[in-house]
Design an enzyme around this catalytic site. Structure first.
Site, PDB file in Angstrom:
ATOM      1  N   TYR A   1     -51.330 145.747  96.624  1.00 52.92           N
ATOM      2  CA  TYR A   1     -52.597 145.559  95.748  1.00 52.92           C
ATOM      3  C   TYR A   1     -53.713 145.775  96.400  1.00 52.92           C
ATOM      4  O   TYR A   1     -53.897 146.713  97.152  1.00 52.92           O
ATOM      5  CB  TYR A   1     -52.437 143.935  94.983  1.00 52.92           C
ATOM      6  CG  TYR A   1     -53.274 143.713  93.863  1.00 52.92           C
ATOM      7  CD1 TYR A   1     -52.700 144.309  92.955  1.00 52.92           C
ATOM      8  CD2 TYR A   1     -54.140 142.885  93.970  1.00 52.92           C
ATOM      9  CE1 TYR A   1     -53.473 144.084  91.591  1.00 52.92           C
ATOM     10  CE2 TYR A   1     -54.918 142.712  92.576  1.00 52.92           C
ATOM     11  CZ  TYR A   1     -54.445 143.366  91.624  1.00 52.92           C
ATOM     12  OH  TYR A   1     -54.941 143.270  90.530  1.00 52.92           O
TER      13      TYR A   1
ATOM     14  N   LYS B   1     -49.809 143.801  89.986  1.00 55.83           N
ATOM     15  CA  LYS B   1     -49.962 142.403  89.697  1.00 55.83           C
ATOM     16  C   LYS B   1     -48.547 141.778  89.424  1.00 55.83           C
ATOM     17  O   LYS B   1     -48.478 140.606  90.011  1.00 55.83           O
ATOM     18  CB  LYS B   1     -50.977 142.363  88.370  1.00 55.83           C
ATOM     19  CG  LYS B   1     -51.732 140.736  88.458  1.00 55.83           C
ATOM     20  CD  LYS B   1     -53.008 140.873  89.095  1.00 55.83           C
ATOM     21  CE  LYS B   1     -53.890 139.716  89.218  1.00 55.83           C
ATOM     22  NZ  LYS B   1     -55.068 139.904  90.000  1.00 55.83           N
TER      23      LYS B   1
ATOM     24  N   GLU C   1     -56.067 141.873  82.467  1.00 54.00           N
ATOM     25  CA  GLU C   1     -56.549 142.068  83.831  1.00 54.00           C
ATOM     26  C   GLU C   1     -57.497 143.372  83.525  1.00 54.00           C
ATOM     27  O   GLU C   1     -57.256 144.390  83.000  1.00 54.00           O
ATOM     28  CB  GLU C   1     -55.394 142.635  84.694  1.00 54.00           C
ATOM     29  CG  GLU C   1     -55.794 142.853  86.272  1.00 54.00           C
ATOM     30  CD  GLU C   1     -56.050 141.428  87.042  1.00 54.00           C
ATOM     31  OE1 GLU C   1     -56.579 141.658  87.920  1.00 54.00           O
ATOM     32  OE2 GLU C   1     -55.526 140.466  86.473  1.00 54.00           O
TER      33      GLU C   1
ATOM     34  N   ALA D   1     -73.908 138.276  87.959  1.00 48.83           N
ATOM     35  CA  ALA D   1     -73.699 137.342  86.479  1.00 48.83           C
ATOM     36  C   ALA D   1     -72.587 138.028  85.445  1.00 48.83           C
ATOM     37  O   ALA D   1     -73.066 138.171  84.465  1.00 48.83           O
ATOM     38  CB  ALA D   1     -75.030 137.169  85.903  1.00 48.83           C
ATOM     39  N   GLY D   2     -71.684 138.938  85.810  1.00 45.92           N
ATOM     40  CA  GLY D   2     -70.571 139.515  85.086  1.00 45.92           C
ATOM     41  C   GLY D   2     -69.490 138.422  84.734  1.00 45.92           C
ATOM     42  O   GLY D   2     -69.716 137.134  84.841  1.00 45.92           O
TER      43      GLY D   2
ATOM     44  N   ASN E   1     -57.217 135.521  94.753  1.00 46.17           N
ATOM     45  CA  ASN E   1     -56.486 135.304  93.468  1.00 46.17           C
ATOM     46  C   ASN E   1     -55.013 135.268  93.478  1.00 46.17           C
ATOM     47  O   ASN E   1     -54.194 134.149  92.580  1.00 46.17           O
ATOM     48  CB  ASN E   1     -56.789 136.096  92.077  1.00 46.17           C
ATOM     49  CG  ASN E   1     -58.240 135.741  91.719  1.00 46.17           C
ATOM     50  OD1 ASN E   1     -59.202 135.450  92.405  1.00 46.17           O
ATOM     51  ND2 ASN E   1     -58.662 136.408  90.589  1.00 46.17           N
TER      52      ASN E   1
END
Length: 554
Positions: A96, A169, A240, A297-298, A458
């Site tokens: 990944y 993932k 995703e 700020a996405g 994550n």
């Protein structure tokens, strides 16, 4: 589903879910038409894994190692996952992030075999037929990961090449949380691409036109969600790397209609929340004392802001006050309420323009990060900007001058895009900073102490969240299930000692994922969304975790 009873000979050896190569016993070879199709020596899975690890070491650079792993997965899924579980710490960045970014770029040129569903925006009526062709029933699927590949990690729009992200993932879901690889489906929503290099590449395997938007885009998304949730009513739909114009609105549109989760928004926010919970424990402060600056700020940055705001509300602040404790800085500088280009999800955090009267502005009229930090004295600084080096020595020293133990989270990846290197943060704050990063780093030695750098990966969160959702057969993924996952991760860290990590090590992902899953199941039951309530939650989670071993033959 097909079983070894209906597969024999070469067909069995070509099926990666059932093939066990040289581990087929002599009796099995005779019974399954494999006589003479394999070398004489019968090997154990342990021996095969040892050999595969040796072969991987000879593969050369990380991209070659990624290709080796994918080739192994194509021929023997059990061995692939066994190798991944045995060497998760070393192989997580190979299968990944960060290596997957290069694998995505090379996908069309390295294409070997299909894996998953490829749904074209030009054929929305074909979605049902595509699902039919999977040959899977309502009880056969636990998890689907879908992408439209508009915002792949730090590399942007890569069209149908992005299915490698869904595949990667799912590999982590199986290795870290024991999600059965025979019960997962990677999905690509091929809506075109604005990547000119792909469109001009004669070997590109995707739809050859610019990225579709508007009603046609919404139609393919709806066709996918409708078909997937109807056909597999107990499955989790994981989204995703969707672009900022779509990720949040899709989540809001379908959150009450299907069991969906967006890792870029919810997962990134929750793992940052976990690091912050541990950080507050380490520095002895409470949520109602925090001031937070988020640079970038996405969808990820605002997702983090949302999670931290909600934590402040749980800590005693009202919603308006909690929102006012967060300052968002993006390409246009500090977000202000007179800006015309704000996205809907950014608007709640935009500051009243009158509030910044007298603040220094640059030549373009923007209030930059340094000014925002200097004016607000944040206790927590988060970076999702993908602007390497944005957390300068001046900014960090200014922050540390007003906060005893500041929380600093440069989360951008790949490594060259990180806002600050941990060694610099430790040095600039004289070892006082509590640090979480988006990529792995070695411990930083400083004045006789090795500072472990917690990776806000994550993968610490979504596998356990997914497992808990599957075990509980939750109808929806609730905000409190995500919060419970974050709190479970924070509880696994012991950040009290100077230099200790804010987050657990990814090397122990199977154990930590099980702990997270238990917390998620209990929260799903408490929230009233669980369709299954186990008598013993811990046992139910352990029993649900698939192990990479060869099962008895049918």
């Amino acid at each position: 589903m097909t079983t070894t009873r209906t597969l024999r000979g070469l067909d069995l050896l070509r099926d990666p879910l059932r093939n066990r190569g040289t581990a087929f016993t002599l009796a099995e070879r005779d019974a399954l038409g494999l006589h003479g199709l394999l070398p004489a020596q019968v090997q154990t899975l342990d021996e095969q894994a040892h050999l595969a690890w040796e072969q991987l070491q000879r593969a050369g650079d990380p991209l070659a190692q990624n290709s080796f792993m994918e080739a192994l997965r194509d021929r023997n899924e059990t061995l692939y996952h066994r190798l991944l579980v045995d060497h998760l710490h070393e192989l997580l960045p190979i299968v990944y992030d960060p290596v997957i970014g290069e694998a995505v770029k090379r996908y069309s040129h390295e294409y070997r075999r299909p894996r998953g569903l490829y749904l074209s925006v030009d054929d929305p009526d074909g979605v049902e037929a595509a699902f039919d062709n999977l040959g899977l029933g309502a009880d056969d699927v636990d998890l689907l990961v879908v992408t439209d590949a508009e915002a792949i990690l730090g590399i942007g729009d890569w069209g149908t090449n992005g299915i490698a992200i869904s595949q990667g993932k799912l590999a982590i879901y199986s290795a870290a949380a024991g999600i059965d690889p025979s019960r997962i489906v990677p999905v690509m929503l091929d809506v075109g691409t604005d990547n000119e290099a792909l469109l001009n590449d004669e070997l590109y395997v995707g739809v050859r036109h610019s990225r579709t938007r508007g009603a046609a885009y919404d139609r393919i998304v709806d066709a996918y969600v409708t078909a997937a949730s109807r056909r597999f009513p107990d499955a989790l739909l994981h989204f995703e790397d969707f672009g900022p114009s779509n990720a949040r609105r899709i989540l809001l549109a379908y959150a009450d209609r299907a069991c969906i989760f967006n890792d870029d928004m919810q997962g990134t926010g929750a793992i940052t929340l976990a690091a912050a919970i541990a950080g507050l424990k380490a520095n002895g402060t409470t949520w109602d004392e925090q001031r937070i600056v988020v640079f970038g700020a996405g969808t990820a940055g605002v997702g983090i802001a949302d999670q931290l705001r909600d934590a402040m509300i749980r800590g005693g602040l009202d919603s308006q006050t909690a929102t006012r404790r967060i300052w968002l800085v993006d390409q246009q500088g500090l977000l202000l309420d007179d800006m015309r280009d704000l996205r809907d999800y950014q608007a709640p955090y935009a500051r009243p323009v009158g509030e910044v009267d007298g603040w220094t502005r640059d030549a373009a009229g923007r209030i930059d990060l340094a000014t925002a930090v200097g004016q607000t004295h944040p206790t927590i600084l988060v970076g999702t900007s993908k602007q390497g080096g944005a957390f300068t020595e001046e900014i960090v020293r200014d922050m540390a001058a007003h906060v005893d133990r500041p929380l600093i989270f440069p989360l951008s990846n790949p490594t060259e895009k990180i806002e600050a290197h941990p060694a610099d943060l430790v040095r600039w704050t004289e070892g006082r900073a509590l640090i979480g990063t988006g990529t792995p780093w070695d411990p930083v030695p400083f004045e006789g102490i090795d500072y472990a750098i917690g990776q806000a990966n994550n993968a610490l969160l979504y596998p356990g969240l997914g497992l808990g959702t599957i075990v509980s057969r939750a109808r929806h993924v609730t905000p409190d299930m995500i919060r419970a996952a974050a709190e479970a991760i924070a509880a696994l860290a012991e950040p009290g000692e100077r230099g200790a990590s804010l987050l657990p090590d990814v090397a122990n992902l199977r154990a930590s994922s099980a702990t997270v899953a238990v917390a998620v199941v209990r929260q799903a039951v408490e929230d009233g969304v669980a369709r299954r309530t186990p008598d013993d939650v811990v046992e139910a989670v352990q029993e649900a975790m698939w192990q990479p071993v060869y099962p008895p033959l049918d």
